[in-house]
Design an enzyme around this catalytic site. Sequence first.
Site, mmCIF file in Angstrom:
data_model
loop_
_atom_site.group_PDB
_atom_site.id
_atom_site.type_symbol
_atom_site.label_atom_id
_atom_site.label_comp_id
_atom_site.label_asym_id
_atom_site.label_seq_id
_atom_site.Cartn_x
_atom_site.Cartn_y
_atom_site.Cartn_z
ATOM 1 C CG HIS A 17 -1.923 -1.000 1.360
ATOM 2 N ND1 HIS A 17 -2.096 -1.774 2.485
ATOM 3 C CD2 HIS A 17 -2.884 -1.401 0.491
ATOM 4 C CE1 HIS A 17 -3.103 -2.605 2.305
ATOM 5 N NE2 HIS A 17 -3.599 -2.408 1.098
ATOM 6 N NE ARG A 90 -3.086 -7.562 -4.412
ATOM 7 C CZ ARG A 90 -3.819 -7.790 -3.353
ATOM 8 N NH1 ARG A 90 -3.262 -7.955 -2.188
ATOM 9 N NH2 ARG A 90 -5.132 -7.860 -3.443
ATOM 10 C CB SER A 128 -4.470 -6.250 4.712
ATOM 11 O OG SER A 128 -4.087 -4.990 4.257
#
Length: 175
Positions: A17, A90, A128
């Site tokens: 991030h 991604r 995350s």
Amino acid sequence: MNVAICPGSFDPVTIGHLDIITRASKLFDRVLVVVSVNSSKRPKFTAQERVELIRRCVTHLSNVQVETFDGLLADYARQKGATAIVKGLRAVSDFEYEFQMALINKKLYPQAETVFLTTSAENMYLSSSVVKDIASYGGDISSLVPACILPDIRRRFACWEGRNENGKQCGSDPQ
Ligand code: PNS
């Protein structure tokens, strides 16, 4: 002035991030990182905690601000006069969801374009969720999250008599 928003759950913010936020800060005059509610997720950190963790990581980026918003992203973008919504991409697995979000946001607020930044190669695997999973077993997350917030994340997943608060076994010393 070009205002971009960088939305996400950031539960917690990762080096992936931070890479996207840093690159966005070079492309736009002002970047608003917004901790938004993803109704399909149960967060580990409160929205205010997530804001504070991110703020600590972006003190060196003078054109970046961090806020929380509990509503439609398109409404937030309109309120702030944003012309771009920046997301990191991604892999192909991200694409369908991100494409849908981009189209929805465009429909709700046509003045903002969604801009996808390809993730840096070394962060391809990072999320995350991966951080939380490793941390919940007491694994090493030191290369996955910014160093300044590492103690906070370890504390949230701290081991107590071999188990964390989720009841999962966790072996190594969290310090
Ligand atoms: O990091 P995430 O969980 O992929 O981020 C998703 C997020 C929070 C950006 C997205 O769920 C969002 O924009 N939520 C706010 C509500 C909204 O605008 N939803 C889109 C219309 S259904």
